[in-house]
Design an enzyme around this catalytic site. Structure first.
Site: not given
Ligand code: MHO
Length: 222
Positions: A35
C-alpha cells in the site's frame, strides 16, 4: 477549534519550499512496496528527498485509477537531490522496509523496482544479488524499467498528513495545488507517521507557520 482561513500571509512554508530543487536538478526513483500510503511517508521524511507522489505503474492498462487498476501496482515516486542521496541509499530504504521474500497476494501490492534508466536497473540488480547472498534466500522483487506513471487521486497523496485532525485539512487548503509537490508537506507527512528524528522535526516546525492547535495536533503524532 482554531481554523484560520487559508491566507498567503500565514504561509511561510511556501517560502521554504521555493528553496528546494527544481525538477530538472533532481532524479526520480519509483518503487512498489505494498500500500503506497506508508512508503509515501517513509521516503518523505528523509533529508534529500525533494518531492514524493503516489500513483500506479508497472502495467499496460490505460488510465488506471484506484478502483480500476487493471494490471498496475501501487507505487511511490520520489524526486531526490543527487548531491545528498544516491540511488543505492533509496534501494536500501526500499529493501529494508517491506516484505520482499514472499509474493504479494495481489499484483496491486507486488514488490517492484521501476528503474528510470539502465543504470538504475543495473544498480537494483547488484543490490538484489547482494541481498540474496546476505540473506540466503531469494528476493521476489521484480526489477523492471518504468514505462508509465499515473498519479493517484488526491485523497491518496500524503495520506498520513491528510488524515491528521485539524492540520490535514488546513494545510491541504492552504497549499491547494502545491500540496502534493511541497517538500515541507512531504516531511510533515513522514513525521506524523513516526519517521524522522526529533531534532529535524523541531527544526522544520520552527519554520512553519501554524496555529498552536495545529502545532500540538502535529506533535501529538510525532
Ligand atoms: N488496506 C488499506 C489499503 C489502502 S492502500 C491505498 C485500506 O484499504 O485501508 O491500498
Amino acid at each position: 477549534m482554531n481554523r484560520s482561513s487559508p491566507d498567503s500571509t500565514t504561509a511561510p512554508t511556501r517560502e521554504q519550499d521555493t528553496r528546494t530543487l527544481p525538477a530538472d536538478e533532481t532524479r526520480t526513483a519509483t518503487f512498489g512496496m505494498g500500500c503506497f500510503w506508508g512508503p509515501d511517508a517513509r521516503f518523505g521524511a528523509i533529508e534529500g528527498i525533494v518531492r514524493t507522489r503516489v500513483g500506479y505503474a508497472g502495467g499496460t492498462t490505460p488510465n488506471p485509477s484506484y478502483h480500476s487498476l487493471g494490471d498496475h501496482t501501487e507505487v511511490v515516486q520520489v524526486e531526490y537531490d543527487p548531491d545528498k542521496l544516491g540511488y543505492e541509499d533509496l534501494l536500501e530504504v526500499f529493501w529494508t522496509n517491506h516484505d520482499w521474500a514472499s509474493t504479494a497476494p495481489k499484483r496491486q501490492y507486488r514488490s517492484v523496482v521501476l528503474a528510470a534508466d539502465d543504470d538504475q536497473l543495473a544498480a537494483a540488480e547488484r543490490f538484489r544479488d547482494g541481498l540474496e547472498e546476505r540473506a540466503g534466500r531469494s528476493v521476489t522483487t521484480n526489477l523492471e524499467r518504468l514505462e508509465t506513471f499515473t498519479r493517484a487521486e488526491d485523497y491518496h497523496q500524503k495520506y498520513e498528513l491528510r488524515s491528521t485532525p485539524v492540520v490535514g485539512d488546513e494545510l491541504a487548503a492552504r497549499y491547494g495545488d502545491a500540496f502534493v509537490d511541497s517538500t515541507v508537506v512531504a516531511r510533515l507527512n513522514g513525521f506524523v507517521a513516526g519517521h524522522g528524528d526529533p531534532s529535524r522535526r523541531e527544526a522544520l516546525m520552527e519554520g512553519v507557520d501554524l496555529t498552536p492547535t495545529q502545532r500540538s495536533e502535529l506533535q501529538r503524532r510525532f
